[in-house]
Design a protein around this motif. Structure first.
Motif, PDB file in Angstrom:
ATOM      1  N   ASN A   4      39.307  38.171  42.613  1.00  0.00           N
ATOM      2  CA  ASN A   4      38.438  39.224  42.069  1.00  0.00           C
ATOM      3  C   ASN A   4      37.724  40.021  43.147  1.00  0.00           C
ATOM      4  O   ASN A   4      37.273  41.141  42.898  1.00  0.00           O
ATOM      5  CB  ASN A   4      37.393  38.615  41.129  1.00  0.00           C
ATOM      6  CG  ASN A   4      37.991  38.173  39.803  1.00  0.00           C
ATOM      7  OD1 ASN A   4      38.949  38.766  39.324  1.00  0.00           O
ATOM      8  ND2 ASN A   4      37.434  37.126  39.214  1.00  0.00           N
ATOM      9  N   TRP A   7      39.016  43.674  44.154  1.00  0.00           N
ATOM     10  CA  TRP A   7      38.756  44.841  43.310  1.00  0.00           C
ATOM     11  C   TRP A   7      37.276  45.008  42.983  1.00  0.00           C
ATOM     12  O   TRP A   7      36.889  45.896  42.236  1.00  0.00           O
ATOM     13  CB  TRP A   7      39.655  44.869  42.074  1.00  0.00           C
ATOM     14  CG  TRP A   7      39.563  43.720  41.110  1.00  0.00           C
ATOM     15  CD1 TRP A   7      40.344  42.609  41.106  1.00  0.00           C
ATOM     16  CD2 TRP A   7      38.686  43.604  39.996  1.00  0.00           C
ATOM     17  NE1 TRP A   7      39.988  41.788  40.064  1.00  0.00           N
ATOM     18  CE2 TRP A   7      38.979  42.375  39.362  1.00  0.00           C
ATOM     19  CE3 TRP A   7      37.672  44.399  39.468  1.00  0.00           C
ATOM     20  CZ2 TRP A   7      38.297  41.929  38.236  1.00  0.00           C
ATOM     21  CZ3 TRP A   7      36.996  43.952  38.342  1.00  0.00           C
ATOM     22  CH2 TRP A   7      37.311  42.726  37.748  1.00  0.00           C
ATOM     23  N   PRO A  55      35.175  46.195  33.877  1.00  0.00           N
ATOM     24  CA  PRO A  55      36.014  45.003  33.762  1.00  0.00           C
ATOM     25  C   PRO A  55      35.159  43.730  33.740  1.00  0.00           C
ATOM     26  O   PRO A  55      34.108  43.668  34.380  1.00  0.00           O
ATOM     27  CB  PRO A  55      36.894  45.045  35.011  1.00  0.00           C
ATOM     28  CG  PRO A  55      36.413  46.155  35.844  1.00  0.00           C
ATOM     29  CD  PRO A  55      35.334  46.891  35.142  1.00  0.00           C
ATOM     30  N   GLN A  56      35.654  42.749  33.006  1.00  0.00           N
ATOM     31  CA  GLN A  56      34.913  41.502  32.850  1.00  0.00           C
ATOM     32  C   GLN A  56      35.618  40.397  33.617  1.00  0.00           C
ATOM     33  O   GLN A  56      36.830  40.407  33.742  1.00  0.00           O
ATOM     34  CB  GLN A  56      34.840  41.159  31.360  1.00  0.00           C
ATOM     35  CG  GLN A  56      34.224  42.290  30.562  1.00  0.00           C
ATOM     36  CD  GLN A  56      34.391  42.126  29.068  1.00  0.00           C
ATOM     37  OE1 GLN A  56      33.811  41.236  28.475  1.00  0.00           O
ATOM     38  NE2 GLN A  56      35.188  42.989  28.458  1.00  0.00           N
ATOM     39  N   MET A  57      34.852  39.436  34.087  1.00  0.00           N
ATOM     40  CA  MET A  57      35.421  38.363  34.906  1.00  0.00           C
ATOM     41  C   MET A  57      34.873  36.999  34.525  1.00  0.00           C
ATOM     42  O   MET A  57      33.658  36.822  34.472  1.00  0.00           O
ATOM     43  CB  MET A  57      35.045  38.569  36.383  1.00  0.00           C
ATOM     44  CG  MET A  57      35.771  39.649  37.092  1.00  0.00           C
ATOM     45  SD  MET A  57      34.812  40.072  38.560  1.00  0.00           S
ATOM     46  CE  MET A  57      33.590  41.151  37.878  1.00  0.00           C
ATOM     47  N   GLY A  58      35.775  36.073  34.310  1.00  0.00           N
ATOM     48  CA  GLY A  58      35.363  34.681  34.189  1.00  0.00           C
ATOM     49  C   GLY A  58      35.474  33.971  35.532  1.00  0.00           C
ATOM     50  O   GLY A  58      34.908  32.898  35.724  1.00  0.00           O
ATOM     51  N   GLY A  59      36.197  34.584  36.453  1.00  0.00           N
ATOM     52  CA  GLY A  59      36.478  33.950  37.740  1.00  0.00           C
ATOM     53  C   GLY A  59      35.427  34.248  38.784  1.00  0.00           C
ATOM     54  O   GLY A  59      35.557  35.202  39.554  1.00  0.00           O
ATOM     55  N   ARG A  99      49.263  46.162  37.743  1.00  0.00           N
ATOM     56  CA  ARG A  99      48.523  45.617  36.589  1.00  0.00           C
ATOM     57  C   ARG A  99      47.755  46.721  35.868  1.00  0.00           C
ATOM     58  O   ARG A  99      47.740  46.792  34.636  1.00  0.00           O
ATOM     59  CB  ARG A  99      47.568  44.532  37.092  1.00  0.00           C
ATOM     60  CG  ARG A  99      46.773  43.881  36.002  1.00  0.00           C
ATOM     61  CD  ARG A  99      45.931  42.746  36.570  1.00  0.00           C
ATOM     62  NE  ARG A  99      44.577  42.834  36.068  1.00  0.00           N
ATOM     63  CZ  ARG A  99      43.638  41.938  36.300  1.00  0.00           C
ATOM     64  NH1 ARG A  99      43.891  40.889  37.030  1.00  0.00           N
ATOM     65  NH2 ARG A  99      42.436  42.100  35.808  1.00  0.00           N
ATOM     66  N   ARG A 104      48.980  48.109  27.806  1.00  0.00           N
ATOM     67  CA  ARG A 104      48.136  47.030  27.285  1.00  0.00           C
ATOM     68  C   ARG A 104      48.797  46.403  26.067  1.00  0.00           C
ATOM     69  O   ARG A 104      49.306  47.112  25.198  1.00  0.00           O
ATOM     70  CB  ARG A 104      46.777  47.579  26.872  1.00  0.00           C
ATOM     71  CG  ARG A 104      45.686  47.690  27.929  1.00  0.00           C
ATOM     72  CD  ARG A 104      46.137  47.845  29.321  1.00  0.00           C
ATOM     73  NE  ARG A 104      45.005  47.990  30.233  1.00  0.00           N
ATOM     74  CZ  ARG A 104      45.112  48.491  31.441  1.00  0.00           C
ATOM     75  NH1 ARG A 104      46.283  48.916  31.887  1.00  0.00           N
ATOM     76  NH2 ARG A 104      44.058  48.587  32.214  1.00  0.00           N
ATOM     77  N   ARG A 106      48.281  43.473  22.914  1.00  0.00           N
ATOM     78  CA  ARG A 106      47.291  42.682  22.182  1.00  0.00           C
ATOM     79  C   ARG A 106      47.995  41.578  21.429  1.00  0.00           C
ATOM     80  O   ARG A 106      49.092  41.764  20.895  1.00  0.00           O
ATOM     81  CB  ARG A 106      46.512  43.577  21.197  1.00  0.00           C
ATOM     82  CG  ARG A 106      45.697  44.676  21.884  1.00  0.00           C
ATOM     83  CD  ARG A 106      44.518  44.101  22.660  1.00  0.00           C
ATOM     84  NE  ARG A 106      43.771  45.129  23.367  1.00  0.00           N
ATOM     85  CZ  ARG A 106      43.696  45.219  24.710  1.00  0.00           C
ATOM     86  NH1 ARG A 106      44.340  44.371  25.480  1.00  0.00           N
ATOM     87  NH2 ARG A 106      42.983  46.158  25.279  1.00  0.00           N
TER      88      ARG A 106
HETATM   89  C1  LIG Z   1      35.741  37.047  29.383  1.00  0.00           C
HETATM   90  C2  LIG Z   1      36.767  37.692  30.276  1.00  0.00           C
HETATM   91  C3  LIG Z   1      36.994  37.177  31.539  1.00  0.00           C
HETATM   92  C4  LIG Z   1      37.928  37.774  32.385  1.00  0.00           C
HETATM   93  N1  LIG Z   1      38.085  37.298  33.659  1.00  0.00           N
HETATM   94  C5  LIG Z   1      38.869  37.960  34.540  1.00  0.00           C
HETATM   95  C6  LIG Z   1      38.907  37.577  35.906  1.00  0.00           C
HETATM   96  O1  LIG Z   1      38.224  36.645  36.355  1.00  0.00           O
HETATM   97  N2  LIG Z   1      39.717  38.286  36.725  1.00  0.00           N
HETATM   98  C7  LIG Z   1      40.464  39.340  36.278  1.00  0.00           C
HETATM   99  O2  LIG Z   1      41.155  39.940  37.085  1.00  0.00           O
HETATM  100  N3  LIG Z   1      40.436  39.735  34.983  1.00  0.00           N
HETATM  101  C8  LIG Z   1      39.660  39.078  34.105  1.00  0.00           C
HETATM  102  N4  LIG Z   1      39.595  39.470  32.806  1.00  0.00           N
HETATM  103  C9  LIG Z   1      40.425  40.610  32.366  1.00  0.00           C
HETATM  104  C10 LIG Z   1      39.856  41.948  32.795  1.00  0.00           C
HETATM  105  O3  LIG Z   1      38.455  42.010  32.653  1.00  0.00           O
HETATM  106  C11 LIG Z   1      40.405  43.090  31.925  1.00  0.00           C
HETATM  107  O4  LIG Z   1      39.963  42.893  30.617  1.00  0.00           O
HETATM  108  C12 LIG Z   1      41.892  43.107  31.933  1.00  0.00           C
HETATM  109  O5  LIG Z   1      42.305  43.365  33.236  1.00  0.00           O
HETATM  110  C13 LIG Z   1      42.426  44.162  30.946  1.00  0.00           C
HETATM  111  O6  LIG Z   1      42.075  45.410  31.390  1.00  0.00           O
HETATM  112  P1  LIG Z   1      41.752  46.593  30.377  1.00  0.00           P
HETATM  113  O7  LIG Z   1      40.406  46.263  29.801  1.00  0.00           O
HETATM  114  O8  LIG Z   1      41.727  47.797  31.236  1.00  0.00           O
HETATM  115  O9  LIG Z   1      42.820  46.581  29.336  1.00  0.00           O
HETATM  116  C14 LIG Z   1      38.678  38.894  31.938  1.00  0.00           C
HETATM  117  C15 LIG Z   1      38.457  39.406  30.655  1.00  0.00           C
HETATM  118  C16 LIG Z   1      37.515  38.817  29.839  1.00  0.00           C
HETATM  119  C17 LIG Z   1      37.276  39.403  28.462  1.00  0.00           C
END
Ligand SMILES: Cc1cc2nc3c(=O)[nH]c(=O)nc-3n(C[C@H](O)[C@H](O)[C@H](O)COP(=O)(O)O)c2cc1C
Length: 123
Positions: A4, A7, A55-59, A99, A104, A106
Protein backbone atom coordinates in the motif's frame (compact mmCIF):
# COMPACT_ATOMS: atom_id res chain seq x y z
CA UNK A 1 1.89 -2.47 4.50
CA UNK A 2 4.55 -2.37 1.73
CA UNK A 3 2.03 -3.03 -1.06
CA UNK A 4 0.00 0.00 0.00
CA UNK A 5 2.90 2.36 0.58
CA UNK A 6 3.72 2.90 -3.09
CA UNK A 7 0.27 4.23 -3.90
CA UNK A 8 -0.02 6.21 -0.66
CA UNK A 9 3.22 8.13 -0.70
CA UNK A 10 1.70 11.29 -2.23
CA UNK A 11 -1.69 11.16 -0.52
CA UNK A 12 -2.46 14.38 1.37
CA UNK A 13 -4.77 12.83 4.00
CA UNK A 14 -4.89 9.41 5.64
CA UNK A 15 -7.87 8.73 7.90
CA UNK A 16 -7.97 5.87 10.40
CA UNK A 17 -11.34 4.20 10.84
CA UNK A 18 -11.61 2.99 14.42
CA UNK A 19 -14.44 1.52 16.48
CA UNK A 20 -15.03 2.00 20.21
CA UNK A 21 -15.86 -1.55 21.30
CA UNK A 22 -16.86 -0.61 24.86
CA UNK A 23 -19.66 1.83 25.78
CA UNK A 24 -19.13 4.65 28.31
CA UNK A 25 -20.93 2.36 30.82
CA UNK A 26 -18.27 -0.29 30.31
CA UNK A 27 -20.50 -2.67 28.33
CA UNK A 28 -19.67 -4.36 25.05
CA UNK A 29 -20.72 -2.09 22.16
CA UNK A 30 -22.55 -4.67 20.10
CA UNK A 31 -23.21 -2.43 17.10
CA UNK A 32 -19.69 -0.96 17.01
CA UNK A 33 -18.78 -2.58 13.69
CA UNK A 34 -22.06 -1.53 12.08
CA UNK A 35 -21.87 2.04 13.42
CA UNK A 36 -18.29 2.51 12.35
CA UNK A 37 -18.83 0.99 8.91
CA UNK A 38 -21.87 3.20 8.35
CA UNK A 39 -19.91 6.30 9.40
CA UNK A 40 -17.04 5.33 7.10
CA UNK A 41 -19.43 4.81 4.19
CA UNK A 42 -20.97 8.26 4.78
CA UNK A 43 -17.46 9.73 4.70
CA UNK A 44 -16.60 7.87 1.49
CA UNK A 45 -19.80 9.04 -0.23
CA UNK A 46 -19.19 12.65 0.83
CA UNK A 47 -15.58 12.53 -0.37
CA UNK A 48 -16.73 11.23 -3.75
CA UNK A 49 -19.48 13.87 -3.90
CA UNK A 50 -16.72 16.49 -3.51
CA UNK A 51 -14.91 14.99 -6.51
CA UNK A 52 -12.08 13.45 -4.53
CA UNK A 53 -10.86 9.85 -4.42
CA UNK A 54 -10.80 7.66 -1.33
CA UNK A 55 -9.40 4.15 -1.64
CA UNK A 56 -9.80 2.06 1.49
CA UNK A 57 -7.19 -0.18 3.07
CA UNK A 58 -7.26 -3.03 5.51
CA UNK A 59 -3.53 -3.56 5.02
CA UNK A 60 -1.73 -1.44 7.60
CA UNK A 61 0.29 -2.22 10.70
CA UNK A 62 -2.20 -1.84 13.52
CA UNK A 63 0.36 -2.37 16.31
CA UNK A 64 2.62 0.38 14.99
CA UNK A 65 -0.34 2.71 14.46
CA UNK A 66 -1.75 2.00 17.93
CA UNK A 67 1.57 2.74 19.60
CA UNK A 68 2.28 5.86 17.52
CA UNK A 69 -1.06 7.47 18.42
CA UNK A 70 -1.48 6.06 21.97
CA UNK A 71 -4.72 4.25 21.12
CA UNK A 72 -6.28 2.17 23.90
CA UNK A 73 -6.85 -1.57 23.48
CA UNK A 74 -10.66 -1.25 23.52
CA UNK A 75 -10.50 0.75 20.29
CA UNK A 76 -10.57 -1.57 17.27
CA UNK A 77 -8.49 -0.32 14.36
CA UNK A 78 -10.44 -1.35 11.29
CA UNK A 79 -9.20 0.38 8.14
CA UNK A 80 -7.45 3.38 6.66
CA UNK A 81 -8.88 5.72 4.05
CA UNK A 82 -6.62 7.68 1.76
CA UNK A 83 -8.20 10.92 0.58
CA UNK A 84 -6.67 12.55 -2.44
CA UNK A 85 -7.14 13.94 -5.91
CA UNK A 86 -7.82 11.91 -9.04
CA UNK A 87 -4.89 12.01 -11.41
CA UNK A 88 -3.56 10.37 -14.54
CA UNK A 89 -3.36 6.61 -13.87
CA UNK A 90 -0.53 6.24 -16.37
CA UNK A 91 1.80 7.72 -13.72
CA UNK A 92 1.38 4.53 -11.69
CA UNK A 93 3.74 1.58 -12.01
CA UNK A 94 2.68 -1.18 -14.37
CA UNK A 95 0.92 -3.43 -11.86
CA UNK A 96 -1.01 -0.59 -10.24
CA UNK A 97 -1.91 0.91 -13.59
CA UNK A 98 -3.24 -2.43 -14.81
CA UNK A 99 -5.37 -2.78 -11.67
CA UNK A 100 -6.67 0.79 -11.91
CA UNK A 101 -7.57 0.42 -15.59
CA UNK A 102 -9.27 -2.98 -15.17
CA UNK A 103 -13.05 -3.22 -15.43
CA UNK A 104 -14.76 -3.37 -12.01
CA UNK A 105 -16.53 -6.62 -11.16
CA UNK A 106 -19.09 -7.11 -8.41
CA UNK A 107 -19.96 -10.38 -6.70
CA UNK A 108 -23.38 -11.81 -7.42
CA UNK A 109 -25.91 -11.05 -4.65
CA UNK A 110 -26.11 -14.72 -3.61
CA UNK A 111 -22.46 -14.71 -2.51
CA UNK A 112 -23.04 -12.07 0.14
CA UNK A 113 -26.74 -12.36 1.01
CA UNK A 114 -28.14 -15.57 2.47
CA UNK A 115 -31.60 -16.88 3.20
CA UNK A 116 -32.59 -19.57 5.70
CA UNK A 117 -29.02 -20.60 6.51
CA UNK A 118 -25.52 -19.21 6.26
CA UNK A 119 -24.14 -19.70 2.73
CA UNK A 120 -27.59 -20.56 1.31
CA UNK A 121 -27.80 -17.99 -1.47
CA UNK A 122 -30.59 -15.44 -1.35
CA UNK A 123 -32.37 -15.49 -4.71
C1 LIG B 1 -12.33 -2.48 3.83
C2 LIG B 1 -11.46 -2.48 2.61
C3 LIG B 1 -10.11 -2.75 2.73
C4 LIG B 1 -9.28 -2.72 1.61
N1 LIG B 1 -7.93 -2.92 1.76
C5 LIG B 1 -7.10 -2.75 0.70
C6 LIG B 1 -5.69 -2.78 0.88
O1 LIG B 1 -5.17 -2.95 1.99
N2 LIG B 1 -4.93 -2.60 -0.22
C7 LIG B 1 -5.46 -2.38 -1.45
O2 LIG B 1 -4.70 -2.21 -2.39
N3 LIG B 1 -6.80 -2.33 -1.65
C8 LIG B 1 -7.63 -2.51 -0.61
N4 LIG B 1 -8.98 -2.44 -0.77
C9 LIG B 1 -9.52 -2.21 -2.13
C10 LIG B 1 -9.39 -0.76 -2.57
O3 LIG B 1 -9.70 0.15 -1.54
C11 LIG B 1 -10.38 -0.44 -3.70
O4 LIG B 1 -11.68 -0.57 -3.20
C12 LIG B 1 -10.22 -1.37 -4.85
O5 LIG B 1 -8.94 -1.18 -5.37
C13 LIG B 1 -11.31 -1.13 -5.91
O6 LIG B 1 -11.13 0.12 -6.46
P1 LIG B 1 -12.36 1.00 -6.94
O7 LIG B 1 -13.01 1.49 -5.69
O8 LIG B 1 -11.73 2.08 -7.73
O9 LIG B 1 -13.26 0.09 -7.72
C14 LIG B 1 -9.83 -2.46 0.32
C15 LIG B 1 -11.20 -2.20 0.20
C16 LIG B 1 -12.00 -2.20 1.32
C17 LIG B 1 -13.47 -1.90 1.17
Amino acid sequence: MPGNQKWNENVPVLVAIAAATVTPKGESAKTAAYDTGAAAMALVLQVHALGLATPQMGGFDRDVFRAAFSIHDDIQLIAMLAIGYFDDASQLDEALHEREAAPRARKPLGETSFEGAWNKAFE
